[in-house]
Design an enzyme around this catalytic site. Structure first.
Site, mmCIF file in Angstrom:
data_model
loop_
_atom_site.group_PDB
_atom_site.id
_atom_site.type_symbol
_atom_site.label_atom_id
_atom_site.label_comp_id
_atom_site.label_asym_id
_atom_site.label_seq_id
_atom_site.Cartn_x
_atom_site.Cartn_y
_atom_site.Cartn_z
ATOM 1 C CG ASP A 244 -1.798 1.128 1.401
ATOM 2 O OD1 ASP A 244 -2.711 1.223 0.580
ATOM 3 O OD2 ASP A 244 -1.622 1.957 2.326
ATOM 4 C CD GLU A 317 -2.329 2.641 -3.383
ATOM 5 O OE1 GLU A 317 -3.444 3.141 -3.530
ATOM 6 O OE2 GLU A 317 -1.649 2.832 -2.351
HETATM 7 C C1 NOJ Z 1 -4.380 3.304 -0.516
HETATM 8 C C2 NOJ Z 1 -5.578 2.462 -0.204
HETATM 9 O O1 NOJ Z 1 -6.030 1.862 -1.386
HETATM 10 C C3 NOJ Z 1 -6.604 3.388 0.409
HETATM 11 O O2 NOJ Z 1 -7.848 2.736 0.561
HETATM 12 C C4 NOJ Z 1 -6.073 3.886 1.726
HETATM 13 O O3 NOJ Z 1 -6.981 4.832 2.267
HETATM 14 C C5 NOJ Z 1 -4.707 4.555 1.558
HETATM 15 N N1 NOJ Z 1 -3.821 3.806 0.720
HETATM 16 C C6 NOJ Z 1 -4.037 4.718 2.892
HETATM 17 O O4 NOJ Z 1 -3.634 3.471 3.389
#
Ligand code: NOJ
Length: 594
Positions: A244, A317
């Site tokens: 993430d 991500e």
């Molecule tokens: C990306 C995640 O997909 C999202 O849902 C989240 O709020 C943020 N990162 C923070 O972890």
């Protein structure tokens, strides 16, 4: 390979004969039995993978509390196998106070009791394995929950051993009587990235919400901790991680102010909520993150041998502005990083613009140094595809178009639960209904948060769409009466049937599985066409009409031969020659050139 290729033809001609008899298109007959066919070796499974994102809270509730759980996911593994998925990615299932529904982790080595137990997790992994489905965990390393014991200790005193696990700074202009201002101007959307903590009289840094303090990655203890955490889950049988918010792991160590973002006339640029924007170059994308990723990759690669055979993957991500940005996240052959950093360039074009798709697919094909792109069209943070691409009239046909690009334009594909049945974005009706309070309240009603794309999975037209016997944590959309798995399962024209057929083709057709892409008919602004070609196998032509009117294309430039239909959308008769392919509104044709 020859066998597979023959198999493909046999399957198609059989379906095609059936389809003619039934008056439906080739390969639209529903899949009758599960399959996991792929010519990819175990080591390369991820190169042609279909990864299915599950939002566990919304997938299936089995204990009647209105919240999805791990047993609910296990219950639907046969469905996922029949769909043809290679792996499921679970958004965070760790204990969490749910300020950000799991993205605020309180304990990295356990399961949120709302979702079940470690025993339920073991069972899920074991049952998934029987079906050749891998389980990928979400790993949140940028920040924790403010209720994580590490942070509770860190904020308890300036001399606590965990103090330096987070980013603490004095206020700007602090005096004995005043806390001063935040240490710098970092932040966005009208809020500072710093929060004053009265107990120890310092500010802590949080890139996301105030309940998500950032970990201090300049402290080597953090990297060590996450090496151990990832090893812990690998030993429990996971096939990898989706990291993430990886770009924001490190901040500029000088912690100096950001410059304002100005347009070409020197005027401040405002964000979608009307606040002046900053350049935001110091809160992320620092080179140090690549060294960490190289270590993380080496760590998981070690599990590919010895007691834990198999190939694990790291999915990132990533928000890249262009392909050269994205390329950095793969690392090098000597120092690899992610196998699959997310390519959000293609799937988030957000308008049906043939040239934009052509350009971005070509870039993914030619500018990633042979690395495998991971295409993503949807996730739990963005409006679903109906809002971003639909016209309210042809939404199902448009979603067929998008799915065709997702699965047949090369590389690995990441899909989001419910997309296969065409679930619609359904935002909360009132501010009081908002569950995603972290993003959904501050700018209501201009922005309604992310609840709309997280509504319960629609299994049938019964009570709560079959998701739960209790009131679901988010309401089930009224569209569930017709958009649901039960209704679509046996309908050869359904979106679900289309997804199954596309995934099947992607796995069993050599040119779609591992072929190289060439764009065709490149000045056409209404139809996107491409050829995929693998050595020793017939070329496959794919043609996708982006408009609400019928179109005809001449793809004779792709080569000579007769066309053998692999799959086509409903309407019209299948073409036999590449020089005259007719496409219904938003129609799609996929055929082998023989
Ligand atoms: C990306 C995640 O997909 C999202 O849902 C989240 O709020 C943020 N990162 C923070 O972890």
């Amino acid at each position: 390979m020859t066998t597979v290729s023959k198999g493909t033809a046999a399957i198609c001609s059989f379906a095609f004969v059936l389809s003619l008899a039934a008056g439906i298109a080739c390969a639209q007959a529903p899949a009758t039995k599960p399959f996991n066919a792929s010519t990819a070796s175990e080591a390369n499974w991820w190169k042609n993978a279909v990864i299915y994102e599950v939002y566990p809270r919304s997938f299936q509730d089995t204990n009647g509390d209105g919240i999805g759980d791990l047993k609910g996911i296990t219950e639907h593994l046969d469905y996922l196998q029949e769909l043809g998925v290679s792996a499921i990615w679970l958004t965070p299932v760790y204990p969490s106070p749910n300020a950000d529904y799991g993205y605020d982790v309180a304990d990295y080595r356990d399961i949120n009791p709302e979702y079940g137990s470690l025993a339920d997790f073991d069972h899920l992994v074991a049952e998934a394995k029987k079906r050749n489905i891998r389980v990928i965990m979400d790993m949140v390393m940028n920040h924790t929950s403010d209720e994580n014991t590490w942070f509770v200790q860190s904020r308890s005193s300036r001399t606590d051993p965990y103090r330096d696990w987070y980013v603490w700074r004095d206020g700007k202009g602090e005096t004995a009587t005043s806390q001063g201002g935040p240490p710098n101007n970092w932040g966005g959307y009208g809020r500072s990235s710093w929060q004053w903590d009265p107990t120890t009289r310092q500010y802590y840094y949080h890139h996301f919400s105030v309940h998500q303090p950032d970990l201090n990655w300049y402290n080597p203890a953090i990297e060590q901790e996450f090496k151990e955490i990832t090893a812990y889950w690998l030993k429990l049988g996971v096939a990898g991680f989706r990291f993430d918010a990886i770009g924001t792991l490190f901040e500029d160590p000088t912690y100096s102010d950001e410059a304002p973002l100005l347009d070409k006339n020197g005027k401040p640029v405002l964000d979608s909520h009307g606040h002046p924007m900053l350049q935001r170059t110091k809160e992320g994308n620092l080179p140090q993150v690549h060294t960490v990723m190289q270590q993380m990759r080496a760590n998981i690669d070690r599990f590919d041998t010895g007691a834990f055979p198999g190939t694990r993957v790291l999915i990132g991500e990533i928000f890249s502005r262009n392909t050269s940005d994205l390329l950095k996240w793969y690392g090098t052959s000597q120092k690899p990083e992610f196998q699959l950093p997310m390519d959000q360039q293609v799937g988030f074009v957000n308008k049906l613009d043939v040239s934009a798709f052509r350009k971005r697919i070509t870039e993914a094909e030619t500018e990633l140094d042979g690395n495998v792109p991971l295409l993503v069209f949807d996730n739990h943070d963005r409006d679903r595809m109906d809002v971003r691409y639909g016209d309210g009239i042809h939404d199902v046909a448009i979603q067929r178009v998008l799915a065709t690009i997702l699965f047949e334009s090369g590389g690995a594909s990441l899909m989001y639960y419910g997309d296969e049945i065409g679930m619609k974005t359904t935002p909360p009706k009132t501010k009081a209904d908002v569950k995603d309070t972290m993003t959904g309240l501050a700018n209501w009603p201009k922005y309604k948060g992310r609840d709309g794309e997280r509504t319960p999975m629609q299994w049938n037209a019964g009570l709560n769409a079959g998701f739960s016997t209790a009131t679901p944590w988010l309401p089930v959309p009224s569209s569930a009466s017709s958009i649901n798995v039960q209704a679509e399962k046996n309908d050869p024209d359904s979106l679900l049937a289309w997804y199954r057929a596309l995934i099947r083709l992607k796995k069993i057709t050599p040119a779609l599985e591992r072929g190289a892409n060439t764009m065709l008919d490149t000045s056409n602004t209404k139809v996107l066409s491409w050829k995929r070609q693998a050595p020793g196998a017939p070329a496959v032509l794919v043609s996708v009409n982006f408009t609400a009117t019928p179109q005809t294309v001449d793809l004779s430039g792709a080569g000579k031969g007769a066309l053998q239909t692999l799959l086509k959308s409903p309407g019209g008769s299948p073409p036999t020659r590449p020089d005259h392919i007719t496409l219904a509104p938003f129609g799609i044709y996929i055929g082998e050139l023989r």
